[in-house]
Design an enzyme around this catalytic site. Structure first.
Site, PDB file in Angstrom:
ATOM      1  N   GLU A  29      -0.045  -0.921   5.910  1.00  0.00           N
ATOM      2  CA  GLU A  29       1.058  -0.381   6.719  1.00  0.00           C
ATOM      3  C   GLU A  29       0.909   1.116   6.914  1.00  0.00           C
ATOM      4  O   GLU A  29       1.166   1.643   7.994  1.00  0.00           O
ATOM      5  CB  GLU A  29       2.401  -0.704   6.051  1.00  0.00           C
ATOM      6  CG  GLU A  29       3.603  -0.553   6.968  1.00  0.00           C
ATOM      7  CD  GLU A  29       4.144   0.860   7.056  1.00  0.00           C
ATOM      8  OE1 GLU A  29       4.944   1.130   7.955  1.00  0.00           O
ATOM      9  OE2 GLU A  29       3.762   1.710   6.225  1.00  0.00           O
ATOM     10  N   ASP A  38       0.849  -1.201   0.000  1.00  0.00           N
ATOM     11  CA  ASP A  38       0.000   0.000   0.000  1.00  0.00           C
ATOM     12  C   ASP A  38       0.880   1.244   0.000  1.00  0.00           C
ATOM     13  O   ASP A  38       2.074   1.177   0.324  1.00  0.00           O
ATOM     14  CB  ASP A  38      -0.954   0.022   1.198  1.00  0.00           C
ATOM     15  CG  ASP A  38      -0.245   0.109   2.543  1.00  0.00           C
ATOM     16  OD1 ASP A  38       0.845  -0.487   2.691  1.00  0.00           O
ATOM     17  OD2 ASP A  38      -0.767   0.779   3.457  1.00  0.00           O
TER      18      ASP A  38
END
Ligand code: BES
Ligand code: ZN
Length: 463
Positions: free
Chosen positions: A153, A88
């Site tokens: 994250e 991400d």
């Protein structure tokens, strides 16, 4: 290793083309409208893992974005690496400050510009290409490897700890390898042995039911924007020391030897200040800049929202004011303890003229390891082989909360070998990755597996 390294040299251009495709997927985990893109990115990641020869590649569903898992466990008797990274990326605003579109990776001056180039797709991809080179050229890897890539994250890894706790056996390994941090400086590769922790909050103040005419009511009620300023001003003294009672109690003092090591690093404070564009550096006195960023806790304000901010003037007393704040933590501060100290203190210093809501958001523990551990030393040899230079050992101010989880739940040490650069604009417009470092990093990663493979591990898992 020669065949593997030759392969990496020969495929240099292909790697960049493939990385461009990875960087084209706008996997912004923070924005709900990008949820489908995040999933597509997980699928792309899984496909790539299959392409390079990993086995049993699956998407583990979570209440948020999927976790991608894959493995190669054919190196009998060799250690097992648990490789962690994230697919991400951060949001791209402010978009108008990008010199090329964030999801159309563009090469300029030997650097590839795109959101995620350094943090963290480029660094994940570097490992993929090192794995691929070994498997293509020798049909095997010198180590066993388990790959765990998450898609949350950048938003606090809400579902990762549960995944780890539920998959202790699946994730059993000897060492964690992570490439999600910058190296010390251009031309100064490094191994990171410490990270700060974090505890993050939103503060909301409400003064009145609705906005008020400042002429009719100014003088009758407290202005929450003003009170917010006063509350925040109570958090630090003018010298930058945090005023929350007990805040420093658990801070592990810097050892003289460590301070001396920091001193020896090729750090140019003047240059650093210039690159940042700051009129003057600022922080706790009695500590050097590196000490303040790596080994001292801080309190920061991330965002403020209140009242009228458009062009022109409007005479209003805003009804509400909001701040996002966080504290970076160092060993042995505990996020839960600091969070409680902070909440008590905010309640104490906020006057009763406003209504206060304190909302705790994400966080994570600080982490530090000995760098005489054999895996860290193996990584140092690999970095030297990849970059032609011995790495320095550094700490970092950023946080990767899962590192502490890996230690506590799986009892695993971590090796943090990052190839980003401090000025590569992670989280900011014009994020980029130096392609020379990307290429050397692929070679270093290939050597890392080889070096770790030479350390005797537990017998290979059979599953
Ligand atoms: N790659 C960074 C972590 C990092 C940054 C390590 C700088 C070392 C130096 C990671 O993607 C990140 O941004 N982490 C967040 C964690 C937070 C959301 C809990 C951070 O540090 O703000
Ligand atoms: Zn990040």
């Amino acid at each position: 290793m020669n065949a593997v390294i030759d392969f990496i040299h020969t495929n240099r251009d292909r790697y960049v083309d493939e990385l461009k495709a990875y960087l084209a997927i706008p996997s912004i985990s923070a924005l709900p409208e990008h949820a489908a893109d995040v999933r597509q990115c997980a699928e792309w990641t899984a496909e790539e893992m299959r392409r390079i020869g990993l086995h049993d590649v699956v998407l583990h569903e979570t209440p948020g974005h999927p976790i991608v898992y894959g493995e190669w466990l054919g190196a009998e008797g060799a250690p097992t690496i648990l490789f962690y990274g994230h697919y991400d990326v951060q949001p791209v605003d402010p978009l108008d400050l990008w010199e090329s579109p964030p999801f159309e990776a563009t090469v300029r001056g030997g650097e590839i510009y795109a959101r995620g180039a350094a943090d963290d797709k480029g660094q994940v991809f570097m490992h993929f290409k090192a794995i691929e080179a070994h498997l293509r050229q020798t049909s095997k890897l010198p180590v066993n490897i388990k790959v765990v890539l998450e898609g949350e994250e950048e938003v606090g890894s809400d579902n990762l700890d549960a995944f780890i706790n539920e998959h202790v056996e699946l994730l059993a390994a000897d060492v964690v390898v992570i490439s999600d941090s910058p190296m010390f400086d251009r031309g100064v590769p490094s191994i990171c042995y410490g990270l700060r922790g974090l505890t993050y909050f939103q503060i909301d103040l409400r003064g009145t039911k609705s906005d008020l005419h400042s002429g009719s009511f100014g003088g009758a009620v407290a202005n929450p924007a003003f009170v917010l300023g006063q509350v925040l001003a109570q958090m630090k003294d003018r010298g930058g020391r945090v005023k929350i009672p007990g805040f420093y109690d658990a801070v592990r003092p810097l050892r003289d030897e460590e301070r001396a090591e920091f001193q020896k690093l090729p750090f140019n404070e003047k240059q650093y200040r210039k690159v940042l564009g700051a009129p003057k550096l600022f922080g706790e006195k009695d500590y050097s800049t590196l000490e303040r960023v790596w080994a001292r806790p801080t309190f920061e304000v991330h965002g403020l929202l209140s009242g009228f901010t458009d062009d022109g003037a409007k005479t209003v007393i805003p009804a509400v004011a909001m701040a996002k704040v966080s504290m970076r933590l160092v060993p042995d501060q505990q996020p839960d303890v600091i969070a409680k100290l902070f909440e008590d203190y905010v309640r104490k210093v906020t006057p009763r003229t406003v209504e206060l809501t304190v909302t705790r958001m994400h966080g994570g523990q600080p982490w530090m390891t000995d760098f005489d551990n054999p895996y860290v030393q193996a990584a140092a040899r690999a970095v030297e082989l990849g970059f032609g230079q011995r790495p320095v050992f550094n700490r970092e101010g950023g946080s990767i909360p899962v590192v502490a989880t890996f230690q506590q739940v799986l009892d695993l040490p971590s090796v943090l070998f990052g190839i980003g650069l401090p000025d590569e604009h992670a989280h900011a417009p014009n994020e980029r990755l130096d392609l020379g470092n990307f290429h050397s990093g692929i070679i270093a990663s290939a050597f890392l597996y080889d070096e770790i493979g030479r350390l005797s591990g537990e017998p290979a898992p059979t599953g």
